[in-house]
Design an enzyme around this catalytic site. Structure first.
Site, PDB file in Angstrom:
ATOM      1  N   TYR B  86      30.658 -18.732 -10.076  1.00 19.30           N
ATOM      2  CA  TYR B  86      29.976 -19.262 -11.260  1.00 19.30           C
ATOM      3  C   TYR B  86      29.025 -18.214 -11.822  1.00 19.30           C
ATOM      4  CZ  TYR B  86      26.684 -21.864 -14.146  1.00 19.30           C
ATOM      5  OH  TYR B  86      25.900 -22.273 -15.193  1.00 19.30           O
ATOM      6  N   GLU B 164      28.265 -19.404 -20.489  1.00 19.48           N
ATOM      7  CA  GLU B 164      28.617 -19.741 -19.110  1.00 19.48           C
ATOM      8  C   GLU B 164      30.098 -19.491 -18.828  1.00 19.48           C
ATOM      9  OE1 GLU B 164      27.274 -23.637 -16.996  1.00 19.48           O
ATOM     10  OE2 GLU B 164      29.321 -24.018 -17.652  1.00 19.48           O
TER      11      GLU B 164
END
Lengths: 259, 335
Positions: B86, B164
Site C-alpha cells: 500500500y 493512493e
C-alpha cells in the site's frame, strides 16, 4: 467593524489608492498604508485566486495578526503561506473563517454583533453561522472572545492553540469548542485536557454525525480520509478526557458549569 | 473531486508511475486472451460486489456487467505478482506538509492495516534519496523512486488532497500500480483546466451532497447545515441531502437551492435553517417563495438574523411555516 469600535485605519486595493471608503483612506499596497498608519492587524477579503498574494504582502509588511476570511484557496497555497507567516512571526487566523470578536470591545471579522455580549465564555469554532447560533444561545452568560478558526484542512491557528490561550486568559472562565468531522484538532484538545495541560472546564460539540465518508461537507476541511478524524473518534476522545459533549448545539448551555 | 480509476491512472502515466496495459471502454473491445475487467465507479468495494473480474472472455464479462447497470470499464492485462503493498501521499493537516503513508499489507482497507508507516516529506525540499531508501527498507522492495516521486508530484503539482495506490504489485519487472485513487483539491481545479478537459470533467461544488433519507436539508454555513442534518437524525428522521447555500446568498441562489432539493423525488419535506449574518432574511424568504410554487412540497423554515422580521412577514403572507428556534422546526418536520 468600524461601527463596533474597531479602529479601521486603512484599506488596501491595488489601483484604488487615494480614494476613501466610509471615510477610510485606501492605498495601493500594504507598504503604502503602513507608512501612514500604525497597523497591528489585517483582515483579508480578497478573492481566492489572489488571496495568497495578499497574505504574503501583509506578512512582509510586518503585520502580526492576519485574519483571512476568503474561502476556496488551494490547500497547498495555504500550507505554504501559513509556514511563511510562522517563520516571520505573523499569526494567521483562517482561511475560510468569520474572524474574531471581543464582545463590546472589538470585531475583526464578519460575525454579526447581535449574537454577542460581554461575558466569561471563550468560544472556538471551525464554523461560521453555527458559531453565531451557539453564541446567541449563550448570550445570557456572555462571551470573553469568540474565534472562528476556519473550515479549511490547513489553517494558520489551530483549535488547540486557541484553547491554550483561553486557558491562560483571565477573562475566560469556561471554554466551548465547536468542531466538525475531519482532521485531528479536536483529538489534540482532548489529549491536552486529559494530560492536565488545560485546567478550565471545556464543553464540546461536533457536527457531522450523518456525514458520509470521503465526501467534503461544504468546508474543504470537513472530510474524512483513511479513517482519520471521524465523528466517533472525536466524541470518544472527548469522553475519555472527561469533556462533556453536547448532542446538539442547544445542549451546550446545559453542560456548562455556571448557569 | 474524486477521479475514476482510469483517470487516476492517466495521471499516473504522466508522472511516471508504472501501470498495467489496458483500455477504457463502454462496450465491446478487441482483446486477446485473459484480462481483468474493472467497472469504473467512484464508490469503493468493487471487488466484493463482483465488479472486478479476471476473465478469459472479456466481452462476455463486459456484457454481464453492463446488464447490472455499469457503463464504463477498464480492461487490463493480468499482472502476475508476488506481493501487494500500500502506498499513498496526502496533505497532512497537522504539519501542513505532504505525508507518505505505506504498508506492506496492500490490497486491504488501509484503515484495517496493522503495520503502517507515515513519513512527512516537506514541500521545501521534496522527496530525497534517503526518504526513498527508508520506505524501500521498510517495505522490503527496491525500485520505488518513480512511484514515490510520482505520487508526490500528484499532490504538489496536480493539487491532489490524496493520491493512493492500493495495491501496488511487486513483480519481477518492478512495481506496478494495480489501482488508483486520486482526489483533487476542488479549490485548485481552476489551474488544471487542461486536465479537466482531457478527462471530460467539470468543476463541481462541494456544497451539495446527496444522502439516503427523505427530508431535504438546506442551511447556510457548512457547520450549521451539518448540525441540522444531525438533529434530524437524532430526532428520528433521515436527511436526504446536505446543501449549504453559502455566505451572503441572494434570492436567486436560494431559489436555485430550494428547486434542487425540491426536485429530488426522494424528498418528501424540506427543512431550511438560516442564521443571517451577511445573508439577508428577506432575500432568503423571497427565494423560497419563488421556488415554492414549483416545488409543491411542505417547507419548514427556521429564519433568524439580518432583516428577520421582513422575512417572516413575507413567509406568513404565503402561508409557509417559519420558526425562530431549530428544535421546533425539526419537531414539526418529523411530525
Amino acid at each position: 467593524m468600524k461601527e463596533y469600535g474597531t479602529r479601521v485605519v486603512a484599506g488596501v486595493s491595488p489601483g484604488k489608492g487615494g480614494s476613501l471608503v466610509s471615510g477610510i483612506p485606501v492605498y495601493d499596497t500594504v507598504q503604502d498604508a503602513i507608512k501612514e498608519h500604525e497597523v497591528d492587524a489585517s483582515i483579508i477579503f480578497v478573492p481566492a485566486k489572489f488571496a495568497s498574494d495578499a497574505v504574503y504582502e501583509a506578512v512582509d509588511a510586518g503585520i502580526k495578526l492576519i485574519v483571512v476570511v476568503t474561502e476556496h484557496i488551494p490547500v497547498i497555497d495555504v500550507a505554504k503561506f501559513t509556514r511563511y507567516a510562522l517563520t516571520r512571526g505573523s499569526r494567521i487566523i483562517g482561511p475560510n473563517c468569520p474572524g474574531l470578536i471581543v464582545p463590546e470591545e472589538s470585531l475583526l471579522g464578519i460575525l454579526p454583533p447581535r449574537a454577542f455580549k460581554k461575558g466569561k465564555i471563550g468560544i472556538v469554532s471551525r464554523s461560521g453561522t453555527l458559531t453565531y447560533e451557539v453564541s446567541e444561545l449563550l448570550k445570557d452568560r456572555g462571551q470573553s472572545t469568540v474565534i472562528g478558526i476556519g473550515g479549511d484542512p490547513i489553517i494558520g491557528t489551530k483549535m488547540q492553540d486557541i484553547v491554550k490561550m483561553f486557558d491562560e486568559d483571565p477573562q475566560t472562565e469556561e471554554i466551548v469548542v465547536i468542531g466538525e468531522i475531519g482532521g485531528t484538532m479536536e483529538e489534540e484538545v482532548a489529549k491536552m485536557k486529559s494530560e492536565g495541560r488545560i485546567k478550565k472546564h471545556i464543553v464540546a460539540y461536533i457536527a457531522g454525525l450523518t456525514a458520509p465518508k470521503e465526501k467534503r461537507m461544504g468546508h474543504a476541511g470537513a472530510v474524512v480520509y483513511m479513517g482519520m478524524g471521524t465523528f466517533d473518534s472525536k466524541i470518544n476522545a472527548f469522553r475519555k478526557a472527561g469533556i462533556p459533549v453536547a448532542k446538539t448545539p442547544y445542549e451546550i448551555k446545559d453542560l456548562l458549569l455556571k448557569v | 473531486m474524486k477521479l475514476y480509476e482510469y483517470e487516476g491512472k492517466l495521471i499516473f502515466s504522466k508522472v511516471g508511475i508504472p501501470i498495467p496495459k489496458g483500455i477504457v471502454t463502454e462496450g465491446r473491445v478487441v482483446w486477446n486472451g485473459k484480462a481483468v475487467v474493472k467497472a469504473q465507479l467512484l464508490e469503493g468495494g468493487r471487488g466484493k460486489r463482483g465488479l472486478v473480474k479476471v476473465t478469459d472472455d472479456v466481452n462476455k464479462t463486459i456484457e454481464e456487467m453492463r446488464n447490472s447497470g455499469i457503463g464504463k470499464f477498464l480492461v487490463e492485462e493480468v499482472v502476475e505478482h508476488t506481493r501487494e503493498i500500500y502506498m499513498s501521499i496526502m496533505m497532512d493537516r497537522s504539519s501542513g506538509e505532504p505525508m507518505l503513508v505505506s504498508s506492506p499489507q496492500g490490497g486491504i482497507n488501509v484503515e484495517e492495516a496493522s503495520d503502517i508507516k507515515t513519513l512527512i516529506i516537506p514541500i521545501e525540499r521534496g522527496p530525497r534519496g534517503y526518504d526513498i531508501f527508508t520506505v524501500e527498507k521498510y517495505l522490503r522492495v527496491k525500485g520505488l523512486e518513480s512511484v514515490i516521486k510520482g505520487l508526490y508530484k500528484i499532490v504538489t503539482e496536480y493539487d491532489a488532497d490524496l493520491a493512493e495506490i492500493n495495491p501496488l504489485a511487486v513483480t519481477d519487472r518492478g512495481v506496478i500500480a494495480l489501482d488508483s485513487k486520486v482526489i483533487l483539491d476542488d479549490n485548485a481545479l481552476f489551474r488544471h483546466e487542461e486536465l479537466l478537459k482531457e478527462i471530460g470533467r467539470k468543476e463541481e461544488s462541494d456544497n451539495y451532497v446527496e444522502l439516503d433519507g427523505d427530508i431535504g436539508i438546506i442551511g447556510n454555513g457548512a457547520g450549521l447545515t451539518m448540525a441540522t442534518m444531525d438533529m434530524v437524525k437524532l430526532m428520528g428522521g433521515m436527511p436526504a441531502d446536505f446543501l449549504d447555500v453559502g455566505g451572503g446568498a441572494d434570492k436567486e441562489r436560494v431559489k436555485e437551492c430550494v428547486l434542487k432539493v425540491g426536485n429530488n423525488p426522494k424528498v418528501k419535506k424540506i427543512l431550511i435553517n438560516i442564521y443571517g449574518g451577511i445573508t439577508r432574511c428577506d432575500q432568503v424568504a423571497e427565494g423560497i417563495i419563488s421556488a415554492y410554487t414549483d416545488v409543491k412540497k411542505p417547507i419548514f423554515v427556521r429564519l433568524v438574523g439580518t432583516n428577520e422580521e421582513e422575512g417572516w412577514k413575507m413567509l406568513e403572507k404565503v402561508g409557509i411555516k417559519f420558526y425562530q428556534d431549530v428544535e421546533s422546526a425539526v419537531g414539526d418536520v418529523l411530525r
